[in-house]
Write a protein that holds these residues in place. Sequence first.
Motif, short mmCIF file in Angstrom:
data_model
loop_
_atom_site.label_atom_id
_atom_site.label_comp_id
_atom_site.label_asym_id
_atom_site.label_seq_id
_atom_site.Cartn_x
_atom_site.Cartn_y
_atom_site.Cartn_z
N ILE A 174 -45.68 -38.90 63.89
CA ILE A 174 -44.15 -38.29 62.98
C ILE A 174 -43.11 -37.99 64.45
CG2 ILE A 174 -42.57 -37.21 62.49
CD1 ILE A 174 -44.35 -36.99 60.29
N ASN A 175 -43.93 -37.36 64.96
CA ASN A 175 -42.84 -36.39 66.27
C ASN A 175 -43.01 -36.81 67.65
OD1 ASN A 175 -42.75 -34.03 64.82
ND2 ASN A 175 -44.02 -33.01 65.35
N MET A 231 -40.69 -30.54 59.14
CA MET A 231 -39.85 -31.99 59.32
C MET A 231 -40.65 -33.56 58.46
SD MET A 231 -39.15 -31.75 62.68
CE MET A 231 -38.77 -33.61 62.85
N ILE A 232 -40.06 -33.10 57.20
CA ILE A 232 -40.26 -34.25 56.55
C ILE A 232 -38.97 -34.79 55.59
CG2 ILE A 232 -42.31 -33.17 55.31
CD1 ILE A 232 -40.05 -32.57 52.35
N LEU A 233 -38.15 -34.23 55.73
CA LEU A 233 -36.75 -34.71 56.35
C LEU A 233 -36.48 -35.91 57.04
CD1 LEU A 233 -35.35 -32.21 53.43
CD2 LEU A 233 -36.55 -34.25 52.85
N GLN A 234 -36.35 -35.24 58.02
CA GLN A 234 -35.73 -35.34 59.89
C GLN A 234 -35.85 -36.69 59.48
OE1 GLN A 234 -36.94 -36.45 62.47
NE2 GLN A 234 -34.42 -36.84 63.30
N PRO A 235 -37.43 -37.52 59.24
CA PRO A 235 -37.93 -38.70 59.63
C PRO A 235 -36.76 -39.95 58.85
CG PRO A 235 -39.81 -37.26 59.87
CD PRO A 235 -38.17 -36.96 59.57
N ILE A 236 -36.89 -39.29 57.69
CA ILE A 236 -36.02 -40.44 56.97
C ILE A 236 -34.90 -40.34 56.71
CG2 ILE A 236 -35.55 -40.50 54.20
CD1 ILE A 236 -38.34 -38.45 53.11
N VAL A 237 -34.46 -39.25 57.25
CA VAL A 237 -32.33 -39.48 58.19
C VAL A 237 -32.67 -40.63 58.85
CG1 VAL A 237 -30.53 -38.40 58.71
CG2 VAL A 237 -31.67 -37.59 57.13
N GLU A 238 -33.45 -40.28 59.97
CA GLU A 238 -33.79 -41.52 60.85
C GLU A 238 -33.65 -42.61 60.66
OE1 GLU A 238 -36.44 -41.92 65.15
OE2 GLU A 238 -36.62 -40.33 63.42
N ASN A 239 -34.14 -42.78 59.75
CA ASN A 239 -35.07 -43.99 59.20
C ASN A 239 -33.57 -44.73 58.58
OD1 ASN A 239 -37.49 -45.35 59.82
ND2 ASN A 239 -38.12 -43.82 58.36
N SER A 240 -32.51 -44.21 57.87
CA SER A 240 -31.80 -44.89 56.79
C SER A 240 -30.61 -45.29 58.12
CB SER A 240 -31.16 -43.34 56.80
OG SER A 240 -31.73 -42.92 55.28
N VAL A 241 -30.27 -44.35 58.88
CA VAL A 241 -29.39 -44.05 60.54
C VAL A 241 -30.24 -45.88 61.23
CG1 VAL A 241 -28.89 -43.92 62.42
CG2 VAL A 241 -28.74 -42.31 60.81
N TYR A 242 -31.64 -46.22 61.41
CA TYR A 242 -31.46 -46.78 62.47
C TYR A 242 -32.17 -47.75 61.25
CZ TYR A 242 -31.95 -44.38 66.51
OH TYR A 242 -31.10 -42.78 67.59
N HIS A 243 -32.80 -48.41 60.25
CA HIS A 243 -32.89 -49.04 59.47
C HIS A 243 -31.36 -49.70 59.12
CE1 HIS A 243 -36.99 -49.63 61.36
NE2 HIS A 243 -37.18 -48.39 61.24
N GLY A 244 -31.28 -49.04 58.54
CA GLY A 244 -29.79 -49.11 57.59
C GLY A 244 -28.59 -49.47 57.30
N LEU A 245 -27.90 -47.80 58.68
CA LEU A 245 -26.96 -47.86 59.15
C LEU A 245 -26.56 -48.63 59.97
CD1 LEU A 245 -26.05 -44.74 57.83
CD2 LEU A 245 -25.09 -46.56 56.43
N GLU A 246 -27.30 -49.30 61.53
CA GLU A 246 -26.68 -49.07 62.56
C GLU A 246 -26.43 -50.17 63.34
OE1 GLU A 246 -29.46 -48.36 66.72
OE2 GLU A 246 -30.23 -49.18 65.33
N ARG A 247 -26.40 -50.84 61.88
CA ARG A 247 -26.30 -52.69 62.44
C ARG A 247 -24.81 -53.04 61.36
NH1 ARG A 247 -31.99 -56.04 61.25
NH2 ARG A 247 -33.11 -54.38 62.29
N MET A 248 -24.21 -52.03 60.56
CA MET A 248 -23.37 -52.08 59.97
C MET A 248 -21.96 -52.03 60.83
SD MET A 248 -23.31 -50.71 56.34
CE MET A 248 -22.33 -50.30 55.31
#
Length: 616
Positions: A400-401, A487-504
């Motif tokens: 993860i890290n 460190m169980i929530l930050q990787p999920i937030v990161e996924n949401s940004v890079y795989h969901g919101l970044e391309r908007m």
Amino acid sequence: MKTSKVKLKHQIWLIFFFSIVIFTVMEIYFFHSFSNLTQKRAATYGNQMIEQTRRKIDTVFNDIRVSTGIAVNSKLIQEFSVEVDDYKRAFDSGPYALDLMEYMRSFNSYVNGIVINDIKGRRLHSLDSASGDIFFINPYDTFIQKYKDDPLLREQGMFTTILKDERTGTEQFFYIAPIVENIGGIYYSQITGYCTVMVNMDKLQGLVENTEFTQSSTLYILNNRDEVIASTNSSARGTLFREVLSMDKESLLNGVKATIDGEEILVQVKGLEQADGWRVVSMIPVHELTADMAPMRKVSIIVGIGIILTMLVIGSFFMNSLMRPLMGLVMDMKRVGRRDMGFRIKVRFTNEVGLLARDINRMMDEMDEMARDMFGTQARLYESELSQKQAEFSALQSQINPHFLYNTLNCISSIGLEYGSREIAQITYCMSKIFRYSIKKDNLVQIREEVDCIQAYMKIILIRYENKFSMELDVEERLLSMKTPKMILQPIVENSVYHGLERMDEGGRLLVTGRMDAHGDVCFCITDTGKGMEPEVLAALQTKLSMEYPVRASDEQPAQGIGLKNIHHRLQMLFGEGYGLTVESRFGHGTTVTVKIPQLVNDRDTIEEFRQSEGK
């Protein structure tokens, strides 16, 4: 009480007891059903007898109606009622009318007398001398006048109620019909007189006396005032059981049971067709309907007692032959249960219980041998499994890290090239805060620390993307002091940004919430309004999450699937199958990742204590 807690011998006795009860209930039901069938057949027979009596009475009343109708429609009778000339009345129409009346009385034995009165009070009569005096007493005139005043009398004749002669004590009733002039005179279509017929009550009494079909049964003929006109009970007069006769007509026709003077009576009623409101009533004692069942009752009781005694004898023999060897087997098994490892069951019988004892002894020998083998391998297997789990846990956590540090350093480098040092300083501060948090040695941290880590990451992302999308954090205050794996929530937030919101292009939204569900577990939801996942991609990700153990990422596997899967299996290894991640997504609408962990309240709560409380 559960049946499994009852001893076997008691269960067998219960079976015999319930068998006896069921047999007794069936015998009572059979006897009751047969009794009801007998009563129904007797009621049907009584109904037929009533019907025969009703037809006879209706025939008598119909003859009276017909003969009276012939008289009142006779031309000479009508001339007599309107004739003014006394000479013609005395020598012309009068003799003819009298002859007709005499003929009617002699032809119909149910007629005691006939009287014709015109509207002027003149009278012509043909009487039985024994009962005709009642026509000439004042109570008769008063009694009959109310029927003459009844407007319904013009439409049809009427049978009257009972008139009692106080002098002689006799009772009589009459049939009265109007004389309507229809010969074309000045009184055309007007009532010019009345014809009154005295009915022979003694003949009616004789009609019902021979219809008795049980010793104490009674048959009544009642008028429309429930007065007894004739009965097999000669002393019955006046109003008869009005509360019984007021019941539903259909019920009375089929037979109704009523308690009269402490005795159960079957009451049946049929109405007369020729006299409105008149009825034929039969009353039969119920015990007389079932009197022929007494011998059958005695035989059934004797047979039932015999069968019950036979079942008790068979039950005692069965218990003795089965339970003795079985109880010996149970006692030996109790000794085995007290961990007397060297003891073996005694084989007392050669039947199936003896075969069972031999098989149990053989099974115990095999179990001893298997126990020795198991004790030798259990320790080695446990140590091996524990080492494997620890290695898998370390491998999962280590994946993860580095992934986060790699992305964050790229972010810092990009911002440093594009903007000034103030943003770099802020990102560097947040990055150091996140890094210090990630390298903490504690496996369990406060949720407040995990939230601070997410906030630091959100600051970095908002600077990186110039507030292109909004990010919100909403966690209940009571959760902040509870514990969570690091460190169980930050990787999920990161996924949401890079795989969901970044391309908007703009307008995206990320929401992180923390709540406690109805079962007392802590649930985090990370929701983005990004592009979402296609159905096949979502299905593949859910399949990965459902695998028992994580596998090493290959080059073809996306980082999003690996990161979520690692967190999911990390939580499952810590807390069990009831916890971990669930993913919901719609292509073009966004993705929601739900994280579920147990409630860990204070520093004394450890993962080992949680596993012990859950029986893991």
